[in-house]
Write a protein that holds these residues in place. Structure first.
Motif, PDB file in Angstrom:
ATOM      1  N   ALA A  62       0.806  -1.230  -0.027  1.00  0.00           N
ATOM      2  CA  ALA A  62       0.124  -0.020  -0.053  1.00  0.00           C
ATOM      3  C   ALA A  62       0.722   1.247   0.042  1.00  0.00           C
ATOM      4  CB  ALA A  62      -0.965   0.071   1.069  1.00  0.00           C
ATOM      5  N   ASP A  63       0.697   2.101  -1.017  1.00  0.00           N
ATOM      6  CA  ASP A  63       1.282   3.488  -1.069  1.00  0.00           C
ATOM      7  C   ASP A  63       0.520   4.455  -1.570  1.00  0.00           C
ATOM      8  OD1 ASP A  63       3.485   5.031  -0.686  1.00  0.00           O
ATOM      9  OD2 ASP A  63       4.393   4.540  -2.613  1.00  0.00           O
ATOM     10  N   GLY A  64       0.936   5.641  -1.156  1.00  0.00           N
ATOM     11  CA  GLY A  64       0.048   6.716  -1.648  1.00  0.00           C
ATOM     12  C   GLY A  64       0.904   7.634  -2.471  1.00  0.00           C
ATOM     13  N   THR A  65       0.120   8.312  -3.347  1.00  0.00           N
ATOM     14  CA  THR A  65       0.783   9.579  -4.202  1.00  0.00           C
ATOM     15  C   THR A  65      -0.037  10.681  -4.457  1.00  0.00           C
ATOM     16  OG1 THR A  65       1.930   9.824  -6.289  1.00  0.00           O
ATOM     17  CG2 THR A  65      -0.169   8.618  -6.452  1.00  0.00           C
ATOM     18  N   LYS A  66       0.561  12.013  -4.410  1.00  0.00           N
ATOM     19  CA  LYS A  66      -0.211  13.096  -4.185  1.00  0.00           C
ATOM     20  C   LYS A  66      -0.777  13.325  -5.750  1.00  0.00           C
ATOM     21  CE  LYS A  66       1.485  17.149  -4.135  1.00  0.00           C
ATOM     22  NZ  LYS A  66       0.833  18.054  -5.528  1.00  0.00           N
ATOM     23  N   LEU A  87     -11.559  22.304  -1.277  1.00  0.00           N
ATOM     24  CA  LEU A  87     -11.314  20.964  -1.046  1.00  0.00           C
ATOM     25  C   LEU A  87      -9.862  20.673  -1.071  1.00  0.00           C
ATOM     26  CD1 LEU A  87     -14.136  18.928  -2.694  1.00  0.00           C
ATOM     27  CD2 LEU A  87     -14.041  19.550  -0.335  1.00  0.00           C
ATOM     28  N   SER A  88      -9.077  21.474  -1.500  1.00  0.00           N
ATOM     29  CA  SER A  88      -7.704  21.369  -1.998  1.00  0.00           C
ATOM     30  C   SER A  88      -6.790  21.659  -0.705  1.00  0.00           C
ATOM     31  CB  SER A  88      -7.180  22.219  -2.930  1.00  0.00           C
ATOM     32  OG  SER A  88      -5.777  21.941  -3.340  1.00  0.00           O
ATOM     33  N   GLU A  89      -5.817  20.817  -0.190  1.00  0.00           N
ATOM     34  CA  GLU A  89      -5.040  21.210   0.911  1.00  0.00           C
ATOM     35  C   GLU A  89      -3.601  21.193   0.452  1.00  0.00           C
ATOM     36  OE1 GLU A  89      -6.657  19.092   4.711  1.00  0.00           O
ATOM     37  OE2 GLU A  89      -7.191  17.670   2.930  1.00  0.00           O
ATOM     38  N   TYR A  90      -2.823  21.901   1.365  1.00  0.00           N
ATOM     39  CA  TYR A  90      -1.277  21.616   0.998  1.00  0.00           C
ATOM     40  C   TYR A  90      -0.762  20.589   1.954  1.00  0.00           C
ATOM     41  CZ  TYR A  90       3.410  23.201   0.343  1.00  0.00           C
ATOM     42  OH  TYR A  90       4.999  23.541   0.016  1.00  0.00           O
ATOM     43  N   TYR A 130       4.545  16.101   0.714  1.00  0.00           N
ATOM     44  CA  TYR A 130       4.604  15.873  -0.812  1.00  0.00           C
ATOM     45  C   TYR A 130       5.035  17.352  -1.307  1.00  0.00           C
ATOM     46  CZ  TYR A 130       2.796  11.123  -0.833  1.00  0.00           C
ATOM     47  OH  TYR A 130       2.937   9.784  -0.748  1.00  0.00           O
ATOM     48  N   GLY A 131       4.661  18.188  -0.707  1.00  0.00           N
ATOM     49  CA  GLY A 131       4.696  19.601  -1.354  1.00  0.00           C
ATOM     50  C   GLY A 131       3.553  19.929  -2.218  1.00  0.00           C
ATOM     51  N   GLY A 132       3.033  21.096  -2.419  1.00  0.00           N
ATOM     52  CA  GLY A 132       2.007  21.398  -3.182  1.00  0.00           C
ATOM     53  C   GLY A 132       0.650  21.151  -2.741  1.00  0.00           C
ATOM     54  N   TYR A 133      -0.416  21.607  -3.529  1.00  0.00           N
ATOM     55  CA  TYR A 133      -1.901  21.573  -3.071  1.00  0.00           C
ATOM     56  C   TYR A 133      -2.244  20.079  -3.736  1.00  0.00           C
ATOM     57  CZ  TYR A 133      -2.145  26.110  -1.022  1.00  0.00           C
ATOM     58  OH  TYR A 133      -1.992  27.228  -0.185  1.00  0.00           O
ATOM     59  N   GLY A 134      -3.303  19.303  -3.115  1.00  0.00           N
ATOM     60  CA  GLY A 134      -3.839  18.208  -3.867  1.00  0.00           C
ATOM     61  C   GLY A 134      -4.434  17.433  -2.705  1.00  0.00           C
ATOM     62  N   SER A 135      -4.359  16.116  -3.181  1.00  0.00           N
ATOM     63  CA  SER A 135      -5.056  15.091  -2.469  1.00  0.00           C
ATOM     64  C   SER A 135      -4.140  13.645  -2.696  1.00  0.00           C
ATOM     65  CB  SER A 135      -6.508  14.929  -2.470  1.00  0.00           C
ATOM     66  OG  SER A 135      -7.391  15.999  -1.740  1.00  0.00           O
ATOM     67  N   ILE A 136      -4.494  12.512  -1.844  1.00  0.00           N
ATOM     68  CA  ILE A 136      -3.897  11.466  -2.048  1.00  0.00           C
ATOM     69  C   ILE A 136      -4.518  10.289  -2.542  1.00  0.00           C
ATOM     70  CG2 ILE A 136      -2.265   9.693  -0.743  1.00  0.00           C
ATOM     71  CD1 ILE A 136      -1.111  12.834  -0.632  1.00  0.00           C
ATOM     72  N   ILE A 168      -7.869   9.912  -0.617  1.00  0.00           N
ATOM     73  CA  ILE A 168      -7.938  10.479   0.756  1.00  0.00           C
ATOM     74  C   ILE A 168      -7.295  12.138   0.692  1.00  0.00           C
ATOM     75  CG2 ILE A 168      -7.834   8.228   1.762  1.00  0.00           C
ATOM     76  CD1 ILE A 168      -4.943   8.401   2.108  1.00  0.00           C
ATOM     77  N   PRO A 169      -7.736  12.769   1.708  1.00  0.00           N
ATOM     78  CA  PRO A 169      -7.311  14.221   1.888  1.00  0.00           C
ATOM     79  C   PRO A 169      -5.925  14.164   2.494  1.00  0.00           C
ATOM     80  CG  PRO A 169      -8.736  13.788   3.760  1.00  0.00           C
ATOM     81  CD  PRO A 169      -8.999  12.493   2.637  1.00  0.00           C
TER      82      PRO A 169
END
Length: 351
Positions: free
Chosen positions: A42-46, A55-58, A62-68, A85-86
């Motif tokens: 299991a692994d996440g990427t932005k 709905l966008s968070e910093y 990872y750096g930058g705005y987005g979600s996972i 996921i946020p």
């Protein structure tokens, strides 16, 4: 297409389509050279979102705005489940959901992750659910091992150990812990929901503390094995490498808009992740189909296939894919027949 997407396509239907591709992929013989299907990573990427979006968070890490986008990838390379996921959420909360919601023919019971995919309560809950959590932990030497009893002493490694496990606390709350595990198994509540609620009041919640104590014991056993077994370290490294490679593969396929998810609706964002997951699995399926055909031709021409070389192949190739080419919709076109038995009789020790 937009109308069909809005009115007839749901996340559940996309999951069903993904499951159908996984089950078909599992019929090929070639992926057996890559893994047993018992392991998943299991692994996440932005994924980038527009900055001007409620709905966008910093994301600090990872750096930058987005979600996972959070994926569970089998050791046979196919992705089994995906979450959206946020940012700011501890990824370990979602590590068990992917295995429990996975309804495909590939049913792993060992899950690997990076440092973000583990903590003591997750180890405890995974143990009760019959799942072996074996993460790749960065700076694991900073973790404090749990002693079985207060008087336990160890030669050479005693400095690694801290306070003993509170077995009495675990014993008092075993019935409640088992009820939680059974509720999750029955699908009445998600593992991520339980872990979020328990951790919200962790200092006062005795049930959370009981899961943490059990997790400390299970994690200590795992870390001792991790120290001792080089093969286990190699297995974990190989599984997590496949998961990270899938992240890059999936992002390569979402090439429109420079990889930025343009929708401001959370449901639409989740569906985009599922669409991308489905397309990625379809390309993996196609790649394995073509690879099996090519290898079968070599075998028919008298070429001896090396099982070790087959194990080193990967279905994440993209050099043959023209993302910006001409697309034609031909409803009369029939796909070539699929022979799932290709390479099925190749001995594993063939050299």
């Amino acid at each position: 297409m937009a109308w069909i997407h809005a009115h007839h396509i749901t996340e559940e239907q996309l999951d069903a389509a993904i499951q159908h591709v996984i089950n078909a992929y599992n019929r090929f013989a070639l992926p057996r050279y890559w893994g047993s299907g018992r392991h998943a990573a299991a692994d996440g990427t932005k994924w980038d979102l527009y900055e001007q979006n409620l709905l966008s968070e910093y994301h600090i890490r990872y750096g930058g705005y987005g979600s996972i986008g959070y994926y569970h990838v089998s050791d046979t390379y196919i992705a089994l489940f995906s979450h959206f996921i946020p940012c700011g959420v501890w990824e370990a909360v979602y590590i068990l959901d992917g295995l429990l919601k996975n309804a495909s023919d590939i049913q792993p019971d060992i899950v690997h992750a990076d440092t973000q995919g583990q903590n003591a309560p997750v180890f405890g809950l995974a143990y009760l659910l019959g799942i072996q959590l074996m993460p790749r932990i960065r700076n694991w030497q900073d973790l404090v091992f749990a002693r079985p009893t207060a008087g336990a002493q160890y030669v050479h490694i005693d400095r690694l150990f801290g306070p003993p496990v509170d077995w009495d606390l675990i014993a008092r709350h075993v019935p409640d812990m088992l009820r939680v595990a059974l509720s999750i198994k029955e699908g009445r509540i998600a593992a991520s929901t339980v872990l979020r609620k328990l951790s919200s009041y962790s200092r006062k919640n005795k049930l959370y503390q009981a899961f943490r104590e059990l997790g400390r014991a299970v994690r200590t056993d795992f870390l001792l094995r991790y120290l001792h077994e080089a093969d286990l370290r190699a297995t974990i490294q190989a599984a997590t490498n496949k998961s990270e490679a899938f992240n890059g593969f999936a992002k390569w396929l979402l090439f429109g808009g420079e990889g930025t998810i343009a929708s401001n609706d959370r449901a639409e964002q989740r569906k985009i992740i599922k669409y991308n997951h489905l397309v990625a699995n379809c390309l993996i399926f196609f790649n394995v189909f073509r690879m099996a055909q090519g290898l079968h031709i070599l075998q028919q021409n008298g070429q001896t296939l090396d099982a070790e070389a087959l194990a080193a192949l990967s279905p994440y190739g993209t050099a043959h894919v023209n993302r910006f080419g001409r697309y034609e919709l031909d409803l009369t076109r029939q796909p070539p027949p699929i022979d799932y038995a290709l390479l099925a009789h190749l001995p594993t020790d063939s050299l």
